[in-house]
Every structure is written in structure tokens, then in C-alpha cells.
Design a protein around this motif. Structure first.
Motif, PDB file in Angstrom:
ATOM      1  N   ALA A  55       0.747  -0.765  -0.175  1.00 52.16           N
ATOM      2  CA  ALA A  55      -0.303   0.334  -0.206  1.00 52.16           C
ATOM      3  C   ALA A  55       0.810   1.466   0.375  1.00 52.16           C
ATOM      4  N   PRO A  56       0.314   2.810  -0.732  1.00 51.52           N
ATOM      5  CA  PRO A  56       0.949   3.951  -1.247  1.00 51.52           C
ATOM      6  C   PRO A  56       1.162   3.959   0.786  1.00 51.52           C
ATOM      7  N   PRO A  57       2.596   4.324   1.175  1.00 52.11           N
ATOM      8  CA  PRO A  57       2.947   4.953   2.433  1.00 52.11           C
ATOM      9  C   PRO A  57       2.192   5.889   3.208  1.00 52.11           C
ATOM     10  N   GLU A  58       1.354   7.039   1.892  1.00 44.58           N
ATOM     11  CA  GLU A  58       0.336   8.180   2.058  1.00 44.58           C
ATOM     12  C   GLU A  58      -0.636   6.850   2.935  1.00 44.58           C
ATOM     13  N   TRP A  59      -1.079   6.148   2.478  1.00 45.72           N
ATOM     14  CA  TRP A  59      -2.606   5.430   2.524  1.00 45.72           C
ATOM     15  C   TRP A  59      -1.824   5.208   3.695  1.00 45.72           C
ATOM     16  N   LEU A  60      -1.010   4.246   4.316  1.00 43.57           N
ATOM     17  CA  LEU A  60      -0.795   3.841   5.285  1.00 43.57           C
ATOM     18  C   LEU A  60      -0.274   5.103   6.458  1.00 43.57           C
ATOM     19  N   ARG A  61      -0.732   5.924   6.294  1.00 41.77           N
ATOM     20  CA  ARG A  61      -0.553   6.226   7.649  1.00 41.77           C
ATOM     21  C   ARG A  61      -1.710   7.442   7.731  1.00 41.77           C
ATOM     22  N   MET A  66     -10.132   0.264   2.066  1.00 43.27           N
ATOM     23  CA  MET A  66      -9.820   0.255   0.940  1.00 43.27           C
ATOM     24  C   MET A  66     -10.900  -0.485   0.004  1.00 43.27           C
ATOM     25  N   LEU A  67     -11.107   0.308  -1.381  1.00 38.57           N
ATOM     26  CA  LEU A  67     -11.933  -0.767  -1.895  1.00 38.57           C
ATOM     27  C   LEU A  67     -11.669  -1.100  -3.690  1.00 38.57           C
ATOM     28  N   PRO A  68     -12.030  -1.227  -4.445  1.00 39.87           N
ATOM     29  CA  PRO A  68     -11.480  -1.234  -6.152  1.00 39.87           C
ATOM     30  C   PRO A  68     -13.291  -0.521  -6.878  1.00 39.87           C
ATOM     31  N   VAL A  69     -12.723   0.770  -7.247  1.00 41.84           N
ATOM     32  CA  VAL A  69     -13.986   1.450  -8.422  1.00 41.84           C
ATOM     33  C   VAL A  69     -13.644   1.304  -9.696  1.00 41.84           C
ATOM     34  N   TYR A  70     -14.298   0.927 -10.373  1.00 47.18           N
ATOM     35  CA  TYR A  70     -14.074   1.447 -11.662  1.00 47.18           C
ATOM     36  C   TYR A  70     -14.171   2.607 -11.962  1.00 47.18           C
ATOM     37  N   LEU A  71     -13.213   3.736 -13.382  1.00 46.45           N
ATOM     38  CA  LEU A  71     -13.805   4.965 -13.594  1.00 46.45           C
ATOM     39  C   LEU A  71     -15.136   4.099 -14.215  1.00 46.45           C
ATOM     40  N   PRO A 255      -8.319  -0.400 -10.407  1.00 43.76           N
ATOM     41  CA  PRO A 255      -8.905  -2.466 -10.242  1.00 43.76           C
ATOM     42  C   PRO A 255      -6.914  -2.670 -10.098  1.00 43.76           C
ATOM     43  N   PRO A 256      -6.255  -2.352 -11.286  1.00 44.50           N
ATOM     44  CA  PRO A 256      -4.767  -2.310 -11.405  1.00 44.50           C
ATOM     45  C   PRO A 256      -4.366  -2.257 -10.188  1.00 44.50           C
ATOM     46  N   GLN A 257      -4.756  -0.814  -9.796  1.00 42.85           N
ATOM     47  CA  GLN A 257      -3.795  -0.961  -7.863  1.00 42.85           C
ATOM     48  C   GLN A 257      -4.061  -1.891  -7.485  1.00 42.85           C
ATOM     49  N   TRP A 258      -6.229  -2.786  -6.951  1.00 37.48           N
ATOM     50  CA  TRP A 258      -6.147  -3.097  -6.241  1.00 37.48           C
ATOM     51  C   TRP A 258      -5.105  -4.845  -6.271  1.00 37.48           C
ATOM     52  N   ARG A 259      -4.914  -5.366  -7.874  1.00 40.84           N
ATOM     53  CA  ARG A 259      -4.181  -6.202  -7.913  1.00 40.84           C
ATOM     54  C   ARG A 259      -2.897  -6.334  -7.388  1.00 40.84           C
ATOM     55  N   GLU A 265      -7.750 -10.411  -7.484  1.00 43.88           N
ATOM     56  CA  GLU A 265      -9.039  -9.610  -8.478  1.00 43.88           C
ATOM     57  C   GLU A 265      -9.852  -9.209  -7.979  1.00 43.88           C
ATOM     58  N   PRO A 266     -10.439  -8.082  -9.225  1.00 45.18           N
ATOM     59  CA  PRO A 266     -11.293  -6.854  -8.469  1.00 45.18           C
ATOM     60  C   PRO A 266     -12.897  -7.583  -8.832  1.00 45.18           C
ATOM     61  N   PRO A 267     -13.605  -7.664  -8.059  1.00 46.13           N
ATOM     62  CA  PRO A 267     -15.031  -7.263  -8.913  1.00 46.13           C
ATOM     63  C   PRO A 267     -15.472  -7.621 -10.409  1.00 46.13           C
ATOM     64  N   PRO A 268     -16.331  -8.043 -11.509  1.00 47.49           N
ATOM     65  CA  PRO A 268     -15.978  -7.612 -13.140  1.00 47.49           C
ATOM     66  C   PRO A 268     -16.410  -6.135 -13.284  1.00 47.49           C
TER      67      PRO A 268
END
Length: 341
Positions: A55-61, A66-71, A255-259, A265-268
């Protein structure tokens, strides 16, 4: 300091017994006013702290979940309170209040009201931007200026969603519990006398662009308009505790970040909108005769739809028929870390 939230499967549980689920749904057209779209299942939710290496350090701070979303994917928030105890919930989009349009606050305000009252408010599908209507929550990248945060503050620093819960003061809560116990006893006596009755709970429906902060992913923009009231608090302000019981930061991950972060795998991608309507599946309308709708926020009413930045939406759309619109209305879990935000 507010306590941390917990995860119970895909539900975020905040102190005060507030439960929040993040529901996938159909994205509405940005023209016209529509009924409530259906729920298409829950977004998976994970604790950021469980991924210290990816996870990005800023998110850890900041901690949180987190949850995955498409554009351009839409969502709505489903609320519950264990035992039905009254609670207040603040909802932020990039640390802008989704109810009042005001900057994020650690206190409850009434002028304008910057929170929802639970369990009266069963869900929230978007920002409070019109009389008896909301504009749908739609995920967009930071850095374009399309988010509610970018349009109202001129910056895109936070992204994501923020949740903060408040409880009644102890004496007020004790009085409510006593009244509730008396009411239930009266219902039980009536049920024994007349053979029982009950009502099932309603089903859930469902200039220059600002620069994105390092490590940020997605924020919330405004989509189509739907019929939904945001209810005014009927309690005096002194009924509520002056400080929050708990809070959580919700990161929206592509979705790529989630992977990369989770290895999952993110939801379809969401179901085709026209196919859903052609199949005759339900939409919803909710009405609470005793509730008073809050006045719309002038700031939120000025927010432009995401199509102004991302271009016209070419996804097929078919308006539901009137008979498809259904009328509604009249636990321990894994701890979630909290950080600086």
C-alpha cells in the motif's frame, strides 16, 4: 480521539453500532431525474494496514479501508444500526460534507446540518444537491478537477470517502432505551392478543485542473439525479455527544492498484444498464411521510457532472417502466487502523 472502525466481512462497523456497506449499482444518465437504482452486490473492503509492503505510504499513514472501483462506476451507501439505536453519521467526499457541502468538521453542525440521522436515513446514493433529490456518487480520478472536492475547494488533496459516527449522550440514550423497551412490550401484548403482526424492514435498493496528491487514487464526482430525501434531525443538538465516537477513511482504488496491493482480482465491471432494465428487474422509490427533507446545499447544487470532464457517456441506457419501480418506506470484526487525515 475517535475510536477506530472495524470490518465485519465487507461491512464497516463504526463505534456507536453504525454499520456501512458500499453497494455497487447502475450509473444513471446525467440528464433527467430517476428512481433509486438497484444494488448489484457489495464492494469488497480491506484494511489498508494489512498491506504494509504494497500500500502507498500515505495511505498507511491515513489508515482506514480500501475498495476497488472502476472509472465512472457508481455506488451507494447502505446504513444500519445494531439494535436500532439512534446515531449520527457524517459522510465526506474528499473531506467535503456530502450533506451540507461544507468543509469536513469534527463536530455536528445544524446551520446547515452536516450529518445524517440513523436509522431514519436508510441509505445515501449521492450528494445533497436538490430539493428531494441527490446526485449520484461516481468515481473519477484525481487531478482532473471533476471531483466534488476539486470543484468546491480548488484542490484534490484527499479523495476517497470519510465516515464519522456520533452517539447520543448517556442520559439521552438511557431514556431512549427505556421508551423502546416500553414500546416493544406494548407491541408484544398486542401481538399476543390479536395473533401477531409485524412489518418487515424495507429492502435495500440500492481554470487549471487541481493537482492530485501523491499516492491518491480516486475521488467522488457527481453523476445523474435521483429522487431521494436527506432527512432533517428532529432532536435538539444537545442530545448528541460533542465529539465523534469513531471514524474511518475509505480509499477508492483502481482495479490495477487493487491487484498490485492485494493480489486479488477486483469484481467484474458493472452489468450492462440497458440489459438490466430489459430484464424487468426492479428499481426503487422511498418515502417517509413523517420525515422532513433538508434544504439542498447551494455549493453542492453547483457541482457539475463528471461528463463535463470525461466526455459524453455512450453506455446504453433504457428507462425503467413504471411497474418496475418498487415503493419502499412508510458484530465484532477485524479492527481498522486510523491515522492522520
Amino acid at each position: 480521539m475517535a475510536e477506530s472502525a472495524r470490518i465485519d466481512q465487507n461491512t464497516v462497523v463504526l463505534p456507536g453500532k453504525v454499520r456501512v456497506r458500499f453497494m455497487r449499482t447502475l450509473r444513471l444518465p446525467e440528464t433527467g431525474t430517476h428512481p433509486l437504482p438497484p444494488g448489484l452486490g457489495e464492494f469488497p473492503v480491506r484494511a489498508v494496514a494489512d498491506y504494509p509492503q504494497s500500500a502507498p505510504p500515505e495511505w498507511l499513514r491515513r489508515g482506514g479501508v480500501m475498495l476497488p472501483v472502476y472509472l465512472r462506476e457508481a455506488m451507494w451507501l447502505s446504513f444500519g444500526v445494531d439494535s436500532g439505536e439512534p446515531a449520527a453519521l457524517q459522510v465526506g467526499v474528499g473531506k467535503v460534507c456530502a450533506v451540507s457541502g461544507s468543509p469536513w468538521s469534527d463536530t455536528l453542525d445544524r446551520s446547515p446540518q452536516n450529518y445524517l440521522t440513523l436509522p431514519r436515513q436508510p441509505w445515501l446514493d449521492g450528494i445533497n444537491s436538490g430539493k428531494g433529490t441527490v446526485r449520484q456518487f461516481v468515481a473519477v480520478p484525481l487531478g482532473m478537477g471533476a471531483t466534488v472536492e476539486g470543484q468546491l475547494t480548488g484542490e484534490e488533496t484527499w479523495g476517497g470517502l470519510q465516515l464519522q459516527s456520533f452517539t447520543l449522550r448517556p442520559a439521552v440514550l438511557d431514556a431512549w432505551r427505556a421508551e423502546e423497551a416500553a414500546r416493544r412490550a406494548e407491541l408484544a401484548r398486542g401481538a399476543a392478543q390479536f395473533g401477531g403482526w409485524g412489518a418487515a424492514p424495507p429492502p435495500a435498493p440500492g481554470g487549471a485542473a487541481p493537482m492530485a496528491a501523491a499516492g491518491a487514487a480516486m475521488g467522488m464526482g457527481a453523476g445523474g439525479t435521483m429522487r431521494q430525501e436527506v432527512y432533517e434531525d428532529e432532536r435538539p443538538p444537545t442530545d448528541w455527544e460533542s465529539s465523534a465516537a469513531g471514524r474511518v477513511f475509505v480509499h477508492l482504488v483502481t482495479p490495477p492498484q487493487w491487484r498490485l496491493i492485494t493480489g486479488e482480482e477486483p469484481p467484474p465491471s458493472p452489468v450492462d444498464r440497458a440489459a438490466y432494465t430489459r430484464a424487468g428487474l426492479p428499481w426503487y422509490d422511498y418515502y417517509d411521510e413523517s420525515g422532513t427533507d433538508l434544504a439542498p446545499s447551494e455549493g453542492l447544487a453547483s457541482v457539475q457532472p463528471v461528463g463535463e470532464w470525461l466526455g459524453e457517456d455512450h453506455t446504453p441506457w433504457q428507462q425503467p417502466s413504471p411497474d418496475q419501480v418498487k415503493l419502499l418506506g412508510d458484530a465484532p470484526g477485524k479492527p481498522v487502523s486510523d491515522g492522520d487525515w
